[in-house]
Design a protein around this motif. Structure first.
Motif, PDB file in Angstrom:
ATOM      1  N   ARG A   1      -8.505  38.727   2.353  1.00 38.22           N
ATOM      2  CA  ARG A   1      -7.145  38.578   2.884  1.00 38.22           C
ATOM      3  C   ARG A   1      -7.149  38.505   4.402  1.00 38.22           C
ATOM      4  O   ARG A   1      -6.425  37.698   4.997  1.00 38.22           O
ATOM      5  CB  ARG A   1      -6.279  39.736   2.401  1.00 38.22           C
ATOM      6  N   ALA A   2      -7.956  39.336   5.028  1.00 36.72           N
ATOM      7  CA  ALA A   2      -7.976  39.366   6.488  1.00 36.72           C
ATOM      8  C   ALA A   2      -8.531  38.068   7.077  1.00 36.72           C
ATOM      9  O   ALA A   2      -7.980  37.536   8.055  1.00 36.72           O
ATOM     10  CB  ALA A   2      -8.791  40.558   6.980  1.00 36.72           C
ATOM     11  N   VAL A   3      -9.608  37.544   6.506  1.00 36.95           N
ATOM     12  CA  VAL A   3     -10.208  36.344   7.090  1.00 36.95           C
ATOM     13  C   VAL A   3      -9.361  35.108   6.802  1.00 36.95           C
ATOM     14  O   VAL A   3      -9.230  34.225   7.657  1.00 36.95           O
ATOM     15  CB  VAL A   3     -11.669  36.151   6.621  1.00 36.95           C
TER      16      VAL A   3
ATOM     17  N   TRP B   1      -6.100  35.162   6.379  1.00 37.13           N
ATOM     18  CA  TRP B   1      -4.928  35.297   7.237  1.00 37.13           C
ATOM     19  C   TRP B   1      -5.242  34.807   8.651  1.00 37.13           C
ATOM     20  O   TRP B   1      -4.439  34.093   9.269  1.00 37.13           O
ATOM     21  CB  TRP B   1      -4.442  36.737   7.283  1.00 37.13           C
ATOM     22  N   ASP B   2      -6.387  35.158   9.184  1.00 37.88           N
ATOM     23  CA  ASP B   2      -6.752  34.711  10.518  1.00 37.88           C
ATOM     24  C   ASP B   2      -6.834  33.181  10.581  1.00 37.88           C
ATOM     25  O   ASP B   2      -6.338  32.561  11.538  1.00 37.88           O
ATOM     26  CB  ASP B   2      -8.093  35.321  10.922  1.00 37.88           C
ATOM     27  N   THR B   3      -7.433  32.580   9.573  1.00 43.66           N
ATOM     28  CA  THR B   3      -7.531  31.123   9.522  1.00 43.66           C
ATOM     29  C   THR B   3      -6.146  30.489   9.401  1.00 43.66           C
ATOM     30  O   THR B   3      -5.827  29.501  10.097  1.00 43.66           O
ATOM     31  CB  THR B   3      -8.411  30.689   8.336  1.00 43.66           C
ATOM     32  N   LEU B   4      -5.312  31.048   8.545  1.00 36.82           N
ATOM     33  CA  LEU B   4      -3.955  30.523   8.346  1.00 36.82           C
ATOM     34  C   LEU B   4      -3.119  30.677   9.610  1.00 36.82           C
ATOM     35  O   LEU B   4      -2.423  29.738  10.028  1.00 36.82           O
ATOM     36  CB  LEU B   4      -3.294  31.265   7.175  1.00 36.82           C
TER      37      LEU B   4
ATOM     38  N   TYR C   1     -17.161  39.403  11.906  1.00 34.70           N
ATOM     39  CA  TYR C   1     -17.142  38.058  11.328  1.00 34.70           C
ATOM     40  C   TYR C   1     -16.309  37.110  12.180  1.00 34.70           C
ATOM     41  O   TYR C   1     -16.731  35.986  12.476  1.00 34.70           O
ATOM     42  CB  TYR C   1     -16.593  38.106   9.903  1.00 34.70           C
ATOM     43  N   LEU C   2     -15.126  37.561  12.597  1.00 36.18           N
ATOM     44  CA  LEU C   2     -14.254  36.702  13.389  1.00 36.18           C
ATOM     45  C   LEU C   2     -14.861  36.397  14.765  1.00 36.18           C
ATOM     46  O   LEU C   2     -14.711  35.281  15.280  1.00 36.18           O
ATOM     47  CB  LEU C   2     -12.874  37.346  13.549  1.00 36.18           C
ATOM     48  N   LEU C   3     -15.561  37.365  15.345  1.00 33.69           N
ATOM     49  CA  LEU C   3     -16.246  37.114  16.612  1.00 33.69           C
ATOM     50  C   LEU C   3     -17.332  36.052  16.435  1.00 33.69           C
ATOM     51  O   LEU C   3     -17.463  35.136  17.258  1.00 33.69           O
ATOM     52  CB  LEU C   3     -16.863  38.410  17.141  1.00 33.69           C
TER      53      LEU C   3
END
Length: 432
Positions: A418-420, A422-425, A293-295
């Motif tokens: 939580r993971a996504v 956190w990445d945005t934050l 997703y992050l990629l």
């Protein structure tokens, strides 16, 4: 992802940290700042000493306005049921047999009678008059595929326009599998300024497995043709993709495919086991989902596109996941009125929770007692969410999924959110 941790400093202040880097975040105020490795000891000293008001870190929070009073987002409105939007499901018939379909569409199907379509649209204006409102919304969301009954949808749109009082505005939206859209249909959607959600799940080999036609053949080429018609006629649309264990590794490829065909926005939602999806569909692996997703999200930014999963937005602050908490009116083919578009027929497991009334030839009947019960479906009533740093963006997640899962969100869903977030934050704090 596994070493992501957080501490709640205050009901609206969280210290989130991972691998020697932290962020202090006050979601209701929209405030945050980064805490690099060399400053982590200050925060830990503050927390370990009981958060004294005389501590340097506490004074810093005060000076930056982190303890300012923040307005809480609203919960479901008090008073009698009065929906701003009416969603009509014209049929449970479908030309596809998606292997995870929550509605088991296409089997033992029925059509919503025209006289009930009329009553539903009339009620849309009744509610608006009660609110002294001049803006209304009419949506077509399938229990099956709406465009199987294309002429009925056209008739419904024209009827809604005939009833529209002078000076009022109406917005139309459609959720569709896209395979039946051609140039003629796209022109109609453009003429009436439709907002379209097109369901598609991946590259050719993925789409054809997850979303086959009723005859077992693939739907990939048909949905691409539908997307092309939308793009060429400048219809506003977004692709909605359900991510399962089968397509979680191909998000980036799917993004590139959609980009090459003119799509500008993709929403990727983790699969939840319901309907036909209860058996034989592999669930997502949180680690794999987040990685891919992050990629895809990063690549989408480079392409000038949006690739997002629900709740991955720091500005999406709410106590309500959706209008299923007593503010949604979805008329299903059997004539029942559901607050949740996943509860589509009288035999569904949660029909006693989300069905609030029915439409008959005499009009709309609402069970206000049932509506009041649904108003309790909000973040404030889920104790396990109260100390989670994503609670105001996740908003406790899908009510339907939670209730089918014994009153709790699946652990995999919480890990992903939580993971996504956190990445945005983290990225926002670094840029700031």
């Amino acid at each position: 992802m596994s070493n992501l941790q957080w501490k709640q400093i205050h009901p609206n202040i969280f210290f989130v940290y991972q691998d020697g880097f932290g962020v202090v975040h006050a979601p209701l105020l929209g405030k945050f700042f980064s805490v690099p490795a060399e400053a982590m000891g200050i925060v830990w000293n503050y927390l370990d000493s009981g958060k004294p008001e005389t501590h340097y870190f506490h004074q810093h929070l005060v000076s930056e306005g982190f303890f300012e009073e923040a307005a809480m987002p609203r919960i479901a409105k008090d008073g009698p049921f009065n929906s701003r939007e009416v969603t009509i499901s014209l049929t449970s018939a479908c030309n596809l047999r998606c292997i995870y379909c929550y509605a088991c569409a296409g089997i033992n199907f029925c059509n919503l009678p025209w006289e009930l379509v009329e009553k539903s649209i009339q009620q849309l204006y009744v509610y608006a008059n009660e609110r002294n409102d001049t803006d209304v919304e009419l949506s077509f969301h399938g229990t099956g595929e709406t465009l199987v009954r294309w002429q009925v949808m056209v008739k419904a749109v024209n009827y809604a326009m005939e009833l529209l009082p002078e000076g009022w505005t109406i917005s139309f939206s459609l959720v569709t599998n896209g395979t039946l859209i051609d140039d003629e249909k796209a022109k109609f959607l453009k003429e009436h300024n439709f907002s379209v959600v097109l369901s598609m799940d991946g590259i050719e080999e993925i789409q054809n497995v997850l979303r086959p036609k009723a005859d077992g053949t693939g739907s990939f080429n048909d949905v691409l043709a539908g997307m092309k018609a939308l793009v060429e006629n400048e219809v506003s649309f977004a692709v909605r993709t359900t991510v399962t264990g089968l397509n979680q590794d191909t998000m980036l490829e799917f993004l590139e495919l959609c980009a090459s065909h003119g799509c500008k926005e993709i929403s990727a939602a983790p699969f939840s086991a319901t309907g036909r999806g209860k058996d034989g569909v592999d669930d997502v692996d949180p680690e794999i989902f987040v990685k891919n997703y992050l990629l895809a999200k990063k690549r989408a930014t480079e392409l000038g596109m949006t690739f997002i999963t629900p709740s991955d937005c720091l500005n999406n602050i709410s106590l309500r996941y959706c209008n299923a908490d007593g503010e949604s009116m979805a008329v299903m083919p059997e004539g029942i009125i559901s607050c949740c578009t996943r509860v589509t027929k009288k035999s569904d497991p949660l029909v006693d929770v989300f069905v609030i009334g029915q439409v008959t030839k005499d009009g709309v009947e609402i069970n206000q007692t049932q509506v009041e019960k649904l108003k309790e479906l909000n973040l404030l009533n889920y104790p396990e969410c109260q100390d989670c740093f994503v609670k105001y963006t996740c908003s406790s997640g899908c009510h339907h999924t939670r209730l089918l899962n014994g009153g709790h969100q699946p652990a995999s869903y919480c890990k992903i959110m939580r993971a996504v977030v956190w990445d945005t934050l983290k990225n926002a704090a670094l840029k700031a």
